[in-house]
Design a protein around this motif. Structure first.
Motif, PDB file in Angstrom:
ATOM      1  N   LYS A 182       0.833  -1.203   0.000  1.00 17.09           N
ATOM      2  CA  LYS A 182       0.000   0.000   0.000  1.00 17.09           C
ATOM      3  C   LYS A 182       0.863   1.246   0.000  1.00 17.09           C
ATOM      4  CE  LYS A 182      -4.465  -0.865   2.135  1.00 17.09           C
ATOM      5  NZ  LYS A 182      -5.206  -0.954   3.379  1.00 17.09           N
ATOM      6  N   GLY A 183       0.273   2.311  -0.518  1.00 17.90           N
ATOM      7  CA  GLY A 183       0.892   3.613  -0.391  1.00 17.90           C
ATOM      8  C   GLY A 183       0.311   4.353   0.802  1.00 17.90           C
ATOM      9  N   LEU A 184       0.977   5.416   1.197  1.00 18.04           N
ATOM     10  CA  LEU A 184       0.533   6.225   2.331  1.00 18.04           C
ATOM     11  C   LEU A 184       0.772   7.689   2.014  1.00 18.04           C
ATOM     12  CD1 LEU A 184       0.026   7.094   5.322  1.00 18.04           C
ATOM     13  CD2 LEU A 184       2.301   6.245   5.847  1.00 18.04           C
ATOM     14  N   ALA A 185      -0.257   8.504   2.190  1.00 18.74           N
ATOM     15  CA  ALA A 185      -0.096   9.957   2.049  1.00 18.74           C
ATOM     16  C   ALA A 185      -0.738  10.637   3.253  1.00 18.74           C
ATOM     17  CB  ALA A 185      -0.746  10.444   0.759  1.00 18.74           C
ATOM     18  N   TRP A 186      -0.025  11.603   3.820  1.00 20.80           N
ATOM     19  CA  TRP A 186      -0.582  12.392   4.918  1.00 20.80           C
ATOM     20  C   TRP A 186      -0.947  13.768   4.384  1.00 20.80           C
ATOM     21  CZ3 TRP A 186       3.729  11.049   8.999  1.00 20.80           C
ATOM     22  CH2 TRP A 186       3.505   9.739   9.472  1.00 20.80           C
ATOM     23  N   TYR A 187      -2.149  14.215   4.753  1.00 17.02           N
ATOM     24  CA  TYR A 187      -2.642  15.532   4.338  1.00 17.02           C
ATOM     25  C   TYR A 187      -2.964  16.368   5.572  1.00 17.02           C
ATOM     26  CZ  TYR A 187      -3.281  13.764  -0.424  1.00 17.02           C
ATOM     27  OH  TYR A 187      -3.075  13.237  -1.673  1.00 17.02           O
ATOM     28  N   GLU A 188      -2.647  17.646   5.486  1.00 22.38           N
ATOM     29  CA  GLU A 188      -3.079  18.610   6.500  1.00 22.38           C
ATOM     30  C   GLU A 188      -4.037  19.588   5.837  1.00 22.38           C
ATOM     31  OE1 GLU A 188       0.071  20.619   8.546  1.00 22.38           O
ATOM     32  OE2 GLU A 188       0.661  18.823   9.668  1.00 22.38           O
ATOM     33  N   ILE A 189      -5.257  19.631   6.342  1.00 22.72           N
ATOM     34  CA  ILE A 189      -6.283  20.533   5.814  1.00 22.72           C
ATOM     35  C   ILE A 189      -6.484  21.651   6.835  1.00 22.72           C
ATOM     36  CG2 ILE A 189      -8.715  20.757   5.191  1.00 22.72           C
ATOM     37  CD1 ILE A 189      -8.597  17.736   4.424  1.00 22.72           C
ATOM     38  N   THR A 190      -6.316  22.884   6.400  1.00 23.86           N
ATOM     39  CA  THR A 190      -6.518  24.035   7.281  1.00 23.86           C
ATOM     40  C   THR A 190      -7.881  24.670   6.982  1.00 23.86           C
ATOM     41  OG1 THR A 190      -4.140  24.430   7.354  1.00 23.86           O
ATOM     42  CG2 THR A 190      -5.569  26.240   8.050  1.00 23.86           C
ATOM     43  N   VAL A 191      -8.704  24.736   8.015  1.00 23.89           N
ATOM     44  CA  VAL A 191     -10.035  25.343   7.903  1.00 23.89           C
ATOM     45  C   VAL A 191      -9.943  26.743   8.514  1.00 23.89           C
ATOM     46  CG1 VAL A 191     -12.481  25.101   8.468  1.00 23.89           C
ATOM     47  CG2 VAL A 191     -11.060  23.049   8.167  1.00 23.89           C
ATOM     48  N   ALA A 192     -10.301  27.746   7.723  1.00 21.71           N
ATOM     49  CA  ALA A 192     -10.143  29.131   8.172  1.00 21.71           C
ATOM     50  C   ALA A 192     -11.316  29.591   9.030  1.00 21.71           C
ATOM     51  CB  ALA A 192      -9.997  30.051   6.964  1.00 21.71           C
ATOM     52  N   VAL A 257      -6.727  22.710  12.070  1.00 24.73           N
ATOM     53  CA  VAL A 257      -5.924  21.887  11.156  1.00 24.73           C
ATOM     54  C   VAL A 257      -6.292  20.420  11.364  1.00 24.73           C
ATOM     55  CG1 VAL A 257      -3.608  21.240  10.409  1.00 24.73           C
ATOM     56  CG2 VAL A 257      -4.048  23.584  11.184  1.00 24.73           C
ATOM     57  N   ILE A 258      -6.771  19.809  10.295  1.00 23.72           N
ATOM     58  CA  ILE A 258      -7.193  18.397  10.331  1.00 23.72           C
ATOM     59  C   ILE A 258      -6.147  17.575   9.584  1.00 23.72           C
ATOM     60  CG2 ILE A 258      -8.970  16.758   9.596  1.00 23.72           C
ATOM     61  CD1 ILE A 258     -10.899  19.248   9.508  1.00 23.72           C
ATOM     62  N   THR A 259      -5.677  16.497  10.205  1.00 24.70           N
ATOM     63  CA  THR A 259      -4.705  15.606   9.555  1.00 24.70           C
ATOM     64  C   THR A 259      -5.390  14.314   9.130  1.00 24.70           C
ATOM     65  OG1 THR A 259      -2.919  16.507  10.912  1.00 24.70           O
ATOM     66  CG2 THR A 259      -2.496  14.399   9.842  1.00 24.70           C
ATOM     67  N   ILE A 260      -5.130  13.910   7.899  1.00 21.45           N
ATOM     68  CA  ILE A 260      -5.678  12.633   7.399  1.00 21.45           C
ATOM     69  C   ILE A 260      -4.537  11.699   7.025  1.00 21.45           C
ATOM     70  CG2 ILE A 260      -7.398  11.603   5.862  1.00 21.45           C
ATOM     71  CD1 ILE A 260      -7.829  14.288   4.653  1.00 21.45           C
ATOM     72  N   ASP A 261      -4.730  10.436   7.373  1.00 22.96           N
ATOM     73  CA  ASP A 261      -3.834   9.358   6.945  1.00 22.96           C
ATOM     74  C   ASP A 261      -4.570   8.614   5.825  1.00 22.96           C
ATOM     75  OD1 ASP A 261      -3.117   6.434   6.930  1.00 22.96           O
ATOM     76  OD2 ASP A 261      -1.635   7.058   8.423  1.00 22.96           O
ATOM     77  N   ARG A 262      -4.065   8.716   4.610  1.00 21.04           N
ATOM     78  CA  ARG A 262      -4.723   8.120   3.440  1.00 21.04           C
ATOM     79  C   ARG A 262      -3.897   6.925   2.946  1.00 21.04           C
ATOM     80  NH1 ARG A 262      -6.812   5.995  -0.615  1.00 21.04           N
ATOM     81  NH2 ARG A 262      -7.967   7.140  -2.224  1.00 21.04           N
ATOM     82  N   ARG A 263      -4.442   5.724   3.144  1.00 21.00           N
ATOM     83  CA  ARG A 263      -3.777   4.498   2.668  1.00 21.00           C
ATOM     84  C   ARG A 263      -4.319   4.177   1.286  1.00 21.00           C
ATOM     85  NH1 ARG A 263       0.166   2.748   6.676  1.00 21.00           N
ATOM     86  NH2 ARG A 263      -0.214   4.392   8.205  1.00 21.00           N
ATOM     87  N   TYR A 300       4.426   8.059   0.802  1.00 21.42           N
ATOM     88  CA  TYR A 300       5.114   6.809   0.477  1.00 21.42           C
ATOM     89  C   TYR A 300       4.292   6.195  -0.655  1.00 21.42           C
ATOM     90  CZ  TYR A 300       7.110   7.111   5.251  1.00 21.42           C
ATOM     91  OH  TYR A 300       7.736   7.507   6.409  1.00 21.42           O
ATOM     92  N   GLU A 301       4.828   6.201  -1.868  1.00 19.41           N
ATOM     93  CA  GLU A 301       4.064   5.684  -3.003  1.00 19.41           C
ATOM     94  C   GLU A 301       3.816   4.181  -2.852  1.00 19.41           C
ATOM     95  OE1 GLU A 301       2.496   6.973  -5.445  1.00 19.41           O
ATOM     96  OE2 GLU A 301       3.281   9.001  -5.705  1.00 19.41           O
ATOM     97  N   SER A 302       2.702   3.721  -3.408  1.00 17.93           N
ATOM     98  CA  SER A 302       2.443   2.286  -3.465  1.00 17.93           C
ATOM     99  C   SER A 302       3.345   1.678  -4.540  1.00 17.93           C
ATOM    100  CB  SER A 302       0.976   2.033  -3.797  1.00 17.93           C
ATOM    101  OG  SER A 302       0.622   2.720  -4.973  1.00 17.93           O
ATOM    102  N   ALA A 303       3.517   0.367  -4.491  1.00 17.85           N
ATOM    103  CA  ALA A 303       4.382  -0.306  -5.459  1.00 17.85           C
ATOM    104  C   ALA A 303       3.902  -1.736  -5.648  1.00 17.85           C
ATOM    105  CB  ALA A 303       5.827  -0.307  -4.973  1.00 17.85           C
TER     106      ALA A 303
END
Length: 388
Positions: A182-192, A257-263, A300-303
């Motif tokens: 699996k790949g993994l990407a972390w995102y930070e979303i800022t809500v104003a 600030v909301i953090t998401i872990d996207r697999r 971390y890209e999937s492979a």
């Protein structure tokens, strides 16, 4: 499976213990002590080993090579470990490498100093056979830095010419052969929002209140992508793992600030997920008039390689024979440096090694030295078959 205990087994257990006893936590990146140990251990055995002072001058990596024929098999291990955390939670001190009831305890024992030790021993043992009529190829060994924090350790070693025809990332898979991850990407979303004194909340715009529709949209998104499935690595996930907002009890918060872990699956890409996050937030902004911004903070890209590749077939068959491991196709739900082999260097590579992935990053992390010994035998048999 039972096997004849040998002096090699004792040497392997001692080597694992020595590697574990040298603390190499990352962060901050203390790998140097193990890099120096590995370099000395290899050169003492007449193996051509090199310090690679990239990508960071003060955190050397080690690359070693035996033989100069083809094909070349690359054995890869990372020498950093995650921090041990609260020492009081450990029954066995994290860097004592104590053996109790047949298990060796310590931070990094499973993830992945046992893999590093098995790679070192295989290199030394097979080095004596390479160059004979029996084995004509060559073996490269990596002691890489920075894997735990997504730093380009392995990537740099491959770019500097320490590649080959096949790659084996020696993470603890219970000797199952993983052809995808699996790949993994972390995102930070800022809500104003707009700050004001809490005695006059109507003058402000509460970012926490504004975050609600964003959280609702993320929950719907997670449910929507759950039906994206891969038979080897399972389903896609988008999990909210952190939310940070507010500065003081009596101030309406300016932003959240909301953090998401996207697999994500081998069929997905980080770029495509960026577009999905963009679209999701655009909808929230249109529906609720809320201002947001986002950033992908780590990837971390999937492979994946062909499940029936020669490399995978050899390791599945040898693991079934030596360790009684099911030869069924398998994938890793976490992320390893195998992506650097497959995606960056276009090298056919698998994740395979003794030890249990479930032990990684835990208190009282441990490994079974007897399983490591079977792993070493299996690895040597597999590499021999590839080089014959």
């Amino acid at each position: 499976m039972s096997h004849q205990h040998s002096r090699t087994d004792d040497e392997l257990t001692a080597l694992i213990g020595e590697l574990v006893s040298l603390e190499t936590e990352n962060p901050p990146g203390h790998e140097k002590r193990v890099a120096e140990f590995v370099h000395e251990w290899l050169t003492d055995r007449g193996i051509d080993a090199t310090f690679v002072h990239e990508p960071y001058a003060d955190r050397p990596q080690v690359a070693a090579r035996v033989g100069d024929g083809e094909p070349t098999v690359v054995l890869n291990g990372h020498i950093d470990v995650v921090p041990a955390g609260d020492r009081d939670e450990w029954t066995h001190p994290p860097y004592a490498a104590e053996i109790d009831d047949g298990r060796l305890y310590g931070r990094g024992s499973a993830d992945m100093k046992t893999g590093v030790a098995v790679g070192m021993m295989a290199l030394a043992d097979l080095g004596a056979e390479i160059g004979t009529d029996d084995l004509s190829g060559s073996i490269v060994f990596h002691a890489a830095i920075g894997e735990e924090t997504g730093e380009p350790g392995t990537k740099t070693l491959l770019e500097r010419g320490y590649g080959g025809d096949y790659g084996v990332v020696l993470e603890p898979t219970g000797m199952r052969t993983a052809t995808s991850e699996k790949g993994l990407a972390w995102y930070e979303i800022t809500v104003a929002g707009d700050p004001s004194h809490a005695s006059r909340p109507e003058q402000g715009d509460n970012a926490i209140t504004n975050a609600r529709p964003v959280l609702d949209a993320l929950e719907s998104y997670d449910a929507e992508i759950a039906d994206r499935e891969d038979e080897l690595v399972g389903q896609a996930h988008a999990t909210v793992t952190k939310i940070e907002a507010g500065t003081k009890e009596n101030v309406v918060p300016e932003d959240a600030v909301i953090t998401i872990d996207r697999r994500f699956l081998p069929s997905e890409s980080a770029d495509a997920i960026d577009d999905e996050v963009d679209a999701l937030l655009a909808d929230v902004e249109a529906d609720h008039g809320i201002e947001t911004s986002w950033e992908r903070t780590r990837t971390y890209e999937s492979a994946a390689i062909d499940v029936d590749s020669d490399l995978a077939d050899v390791f599945r068959e040898q693991s079934a024979e030596h360790a009684d491991i099911s030869p069924d196709p398998w994938g890793v739900k976490g992320s390893t440096d195998v992506r650097n082999f497959v995606n960056d260097a276009d090298i056919e590579a698998i994740t395979w090694g003794p030890g249990e992935l479930g032990q990684a990053h835990t208190y009282d992390e441990s490994v079974d030295p007897a399983e490591a010994a079977v792993g070493l035998r299996t690895l040597k048999a597999s590499v021999r078959e590839l080089l014959e």
